[in-house]
Each structure stands twice: as structure tokens, then as C-alpha cells.
Motif scaffolding. Sequence first.
Motif, PDB file in Angstrom:
ATOM      1  N   GLY A  88      34.052  23.287  51.608  1.00  0.00           N
ATOM      2  CA  GLY A  88      35.204  24.166  51.728  1.00  0.00           C
ATOM      3  C   GLY A  88      35.893  24.364  50.392  1.00  0.00           C
ATOM      4  O   GLY A  88      36.286  25.478  50.044  1.00  0.00           O
ATOM      5  N   GLY A  89      36.066  23.274  49.623  1.00  0.00           N
ATOM      6  CA  GLY A  89      36.661  23.387  48.297  1.00  0.00           C
ATOM      7  C   GLY A  89      35.813  24.231  47.367  1.00  0.00           C
ATOM      8  O   GLY A  89      36.336  25.073  46.615  1.00  0.00           O
ATOM      9  N   LEU A  90      34.492  24.053  47.414  1.00  0.00           N
ATOM     10  CA  LEU A  90      33.600  24.828  46.552  1.00  0.00           C
ATOM     11  C   LEU A  90      33.634  26.305  46.918  1.00  0.00           C
ATOM     12  O   LEU A  90      33.773  27.175  46.047  1.00  0.00           O
ATOM     13  N   VAL A  91      33.524  26.606  48.213  1.00  0.00           N
ATOM     14  CA  VAL A  91      33.548  27.999  48.674  1.00  0.00           C
ATOM     15  C   VAL A  91      34.923  28.624  48.411  1.00  0.00           C
ATOM     16  O   VAL A  91      35.027  29.806  48.059  1.00  0.00           O
ATOM     17  N   GLY A  92      35.999  27.820  48.564  1.00  0.00           N
ATOM     18  CA  GLY A  92      37.333  28.321  48.256  1.00  0.00           C
ATOM     19  C   GLY A  92      37.458  28.724  46.791  1.00  0.00           C
ATOM     20  O   GLY A  92      38.081  29.743  46.471  1.00  0.00           O
ATOM     21  N   GLY A  93      36.879  27.933  45.898  1.00  0.00           N
ATOM     22  CA  GLY A  93      36.890  28.283  44.480  1.00  0.00           C
ATOM     23  C   GLY A  93      36.115  29.556  44.200  1.00  0.00           C
ATOM     24  O   GLY A  93      36.525  30.378  43.372  1.00  0.00           O
ATOM     25  N   MET A  94      34.997  29.732  44.902  1.00  0.00           N
ATOM     26  CA  MET A  94      34.239  30.972  44.744  1.00  0.00           C
ATOM     27  C   MET A  94      35.056  32.166  45.246  1.00  0.00           C
ATOM     28  O   MET A  94      35.063  33.233  44.622  1.00  0.00           O
ATOM     29  N   GLY A  95      35.766  31.971  46.370  1.00  0.00           N
ATOM     30  CA  GLY A  95      36.618  33.037  46.880  1.00  0.00           C
ATOM     31  C   GLY A  95      37.751  33.365  45.923  1.00  0.00           C
ATOM     32  O   GLY A  95      38.122  34.525  45.742  1.00  0.00           O
ATOM     33  N   PHE A  96      38.308  32.327  45.264  1.00  0.00           N
ATOM     34  CA  PHE A  96      39.382  32.531  44.298  1.00  0.00           C
ATOM     35  C   PHE A  96      38.887  33.336  43.107  1.00  0.00           C
ATOM     36  O   PHE A  96      39.561  34.259  42.632  1.00  0.00           O
ATOM     37  N   ALA A  97      37.688  33.008  42.625  1.00  0.00           N
ATOM     38  CA  ALA A  97      37.118  33.761  41.516  1.00  0.00           C
ATOM     39  C   ALA A  97      36.864  35.208  41.910  1.00  0.00           C
ATOM     40  O   ALA A  97      37.164  36.135  41.152  1.00  0.00           O
ATOM     41  N   MET A  98      36.314  35.400  43.106  1.00  0.00           N
ATOM     42  CA  MET A  98      36.052  36.757  43.575  1.00  0.00           C
ATOM     43  C   MET A  98      37.357  37.541  43.742  1.00  0.00           C
ATOM     44  O   MET A  98      37.415  38.743  43.420  1.00  0.00           O
ATOM     45  N   SER A  99      38.412  36.878  44.222  1.00  0.00           N
ATOM     46  CA  SER A  99      39.713  37.542  44.360  1.00  0.00           C
ATOM     47  C   SER A  99      40.215  38.039  43.012  1.00  0.00           C
ATOM     48  O   SER A  99      40.693  39.175  42.897  1.00  0.00           O
ATOM     49  N   ASN A 100      40.113  37.192  41.986  1.00  0.00           N
ATOM     50  CA  ASN A 100      40.576  37.588  40.656  1.00  0.00           C
ATOM     51  C   ASN A 100      39.813  38.806  40.141  1.00  0.00           C
ATOM     52  O   ASN A 100      40.392  39.733  39.563  1.00  0.00           O
ATOM     53  N   VAL A 101      38.501  38.795  40.347  1.00  0.00           N
ATOM     54  CA  VAL A 101      37.677  39.913  39.884  1.00  0.00           C
ATOM     55  C   VAL A 101      37.996  41.185  40.674  1.00  0.00           C
ATOM     56  O   VAL A 101      38.126  42.271  40.101  1.00  0.00           O
ATOM     57  N   LEU A 102      38.149  41.052  41.999  1.00  0.00           N
ATOM     58  CA  LEU A 102      38.421  42.227  42.828  1.00  0.00           C
ATOM     59  C   LEU A 102      39.812  42.798  42.584  1.00  0.00           C
ATOM     60  O   LEU A 102      40.022  44.014  42.718  1.00  0.00           O
ATOM     61  N   ILE A 103      40.782  41.935  42.237  1.00  0.00           N
ATOM     62  CA  ILE A 103      42.111  42.438  41.882  1.00  0.00           C
ATOM     63  C   ILE A 103      42.010  43.359  40.673  1.00  0.00           C
ATOM     64  O   ILE A 103      42.596  44.453  40.647  1.00  0.00           O
ATOM     65  N   LEU A 104      41.266  42.918  39.670  1.00  0.00           N
ATOM     66  CA  LEU A 104      41.114  43.725  38.460  1.00  0.00           C
ATOM     67  C   LEU A 104      40.352  45.015  38.759  1.00  0.00           C
ATOM     68  O   LEU A 104      40.728  46.097  38.288  1.00  0.00           O
ATOM     69  N   LYS A 105      39.286  44.930  39.564  1.00  0.00           N
ATOM     70  CA  LYS A 105      38.515  46.132  39.891  1.00  0.00           C
ATOM     71  C   LYS A 105      39.344  47.096  40.726  1.00  0.00           C
ATOM     72  O   LYS A 105      39.262  48.319  40.536  1.00  0.00           O
ATOM     73  N   THR A 106      40.151  46.552  41.655  1.00  0.00           N
ATOM     74  CA  THR A 106      41.014  47.412  42.467  1.00  0.00           C
ATOM     75  C   THR A 106      42.027  48.147  41.606  1.00  0.00           C
ATOM     76  O   THR A 106      42.306  49.333  41.819  1.00  0.00           O
ATOM     77  N   SER A 107      42.583  47.449  40.615  1.00  0.00           N
ATOM     78  CA  SER A 107      43.556  48.094  39.731  1.00  0.00           C
ATOM     79  C   SER A 107      42.913  49.207  38.909  1.00  0.00           C
ATOM     80  O   SER A 107      43.585  50.167  38.523  1.00  0.00           O
ATOM     81  N   ARG A 108      41.605  49.079  38.667  1.00  0.00           N
ATOM     82  CA  ARG A 108      40.902  50.107  37.895  1.00  0.00           C
ATOM     83  C   ARG A 108      40.445  51.270  38.775  1.00  0.00           C
ATOM     84  O   ARG A 108      40.578  52.437  38.405  1.00  0.00           O
ATOM     85  N   ASP A 109      39.880  50.946  39.945  1.00  0.00           N
ATOM     86  CA  ASP A 109      39.324  51.984  40.813  1.00  0.00           C
ATOM     87  C   ASP A 109      40.383  52.681  41.662  1.00  0.00           C
ATOM     88  O   ASP A 109      40.157  53.812  42.113  1.00  0.00           O
TER      89      ASP A 109
END
Length: 313
Positions: free
Chosen positions: A159-180
Motif C-alpha cells: 500500500g505504501g509503495l502503490v501510494g507513492g506511485m499514485g503520488f508521483a502520478m498525481s504530480n505529473v498529471l497536475i502539471l499535464k492538466t495545467s498545460r492541456d
Amino acid sequence: MNGSMNNWIRTSWPTLAIMLGASVWGMIWYPLRMLAALGVTGTAASALTSGAGCLFVLLVRHRAIRTVRWHWLLPALALAAGVTNLGFVWGSIHGQVMRVLLLFYLTPAWTALFAHFILHERLTWTGAALAALSLAGAMAMLWSPQIGLPVPASLAEWGGLVGGMGFAMSNVLILKTSRDLPEMKAEMRTATIFGGAAIFGACASLFEAMPNPPTGAHLGTAALLVMGLGFLLASNNMLVQYGVARIPANRASIIMLFEIVVTALSAWLFAGEMPGPREWTGGACIVLASALSSWVHRTRSQSGSGAAHQSAA
């Protein structure tokens, strides 16, 4: 001189915003522990505070709702935020917190991977070295012979490992959302994140019994805490999004590791857990990596501006 100072301030504000946001996250364990003492389980507290945060944003910034347009990025962002919330909270409750934290803070490695494929960011040797320095700091603070290597050994640790992956994906998607979706207000990204976290938290709370739910005066105190945390987390998320949308995802993930330093200090102040030499050494590495990352980014920005000026001339 004034131009250089203005440029320094402009490039430093996003870093400061993320560090302030990480500081809030580093201390959020204490009010959540207060809620647990009142009888509110961790998953229920996460669902309630996330729901309160989403409601707060929608009420205060209701005019921004009109800027929302359907895009696959929005459910993807909600899903990533929900995975982050559920993985971290559930892992922290049912596993060994230090080990879950260590697995969660492998985020820079996942961010580099996701940013490469989704944002097409090129990982430089400098960025890799700074990520390694920050991870070394996390390892120094969180590793011990009793805990061992950061390899998942239970569902909570996964759960901790998958949560960290989700956190990384959230950061990337926030930036992509702000661009797109540039016309979409940042507050609506915040509402999307909290909405996803609330849904996932609510689903998780269905599988976690609440043996001693708050009643009477404790119920009122718990309700005030939930509303206060919702307001704080929503405001904090918008502050962090300001920073994340203005700097590369890889650098943002490194700066966010500052949360570990704040967590160690808040545990010392509020729980009497005195940081040892490992904690101080690891914290120094994380702060150094954040500072060097900010300096490298400013240097590149200034070089780019100089090159553009010469080309125009």
C-alpha cells in the motif's frame, strides 16, 4: 540588479510554495491522531477531511466550476489522488509506519519514469544525482537494521509503495492538466483531487470498523476538526499546485521530500521523539538536494533567458 532580483523571486516562489505545503503535510499526522483518539478511524478521517476540502473549494470558488471541461485527465487525476490517499493511510494504519514511509518516498524514481513518458521530460545527469541525494537522505532517516531493505513484505507495505506511485502520478498529471487545460482554474484541480481522495477513503472506510465512534461533546469536537482540516488541506493543496504547475515534475518531487524533515521535527516537538544523528544527516541531505535543485533550475532559466536575448539581438 533589480532584474536579477525579480527573476530570483519569480523562480523561488514556486519552490517556497511547495516547501510550505510539504511542511503542512509533515505535521498533519498530529490532528489526525487527535481524531483517532476521538474514535474516528484513519480511513474515515481521510474521507471526511477530503470531502470537507472538496466542498470548501466548490463553495468558495464556485465561479471557477464553469472553467471545467470534460477531459480524460480529470478522472485520471482523481484516481491517482485516491490511490495515493488510500495507499498511504491504509499502509500507515496496518503496517510499520517507518517502512511504509520509506516505500512511499521512493516517489522521485516513479516521477522520473512517469514524467518521461507522459510529459516527455528528459532526465539529466544532474537531475538523477539530485534525486539520488534526496533518496539517500530518506534512506538515512528511515532505514534501520531492524526494518531492513525497502522491499514490500506485506499488503500494508505494498500500500505504501502503490501510494507513492499514485503520488508521483498525481504530480505529473497536475502539471499535464495545467498545460492541456490552461483555461481550467487551479481550484478545480484541487476539487478533483479531494473528490477522488474522498471517494476512495469512503470506500476504504466500509472495510474498517469504527468500534468507538465519537458521541456527545466528542462528536462536536471531531466535526470541528474535520472541517478545520478540510479548510487547511484545501488551501494547502492550492498553494502546492501553484508551485507544481510552474516547475519540472522531477524537481517538485525532490522538494516535497522536505516533508520528512518536518515530520521528524514535529514528532520531536509534539510526541517527544528526539531525532538522532541519522535523522539530522538525512534531513540535511534532503534540504541540500532541494536547495541545489532550485539553484540549478534558476541557473538554467537565466542561461535560457540570456540565449534568447542574444538570439533576438
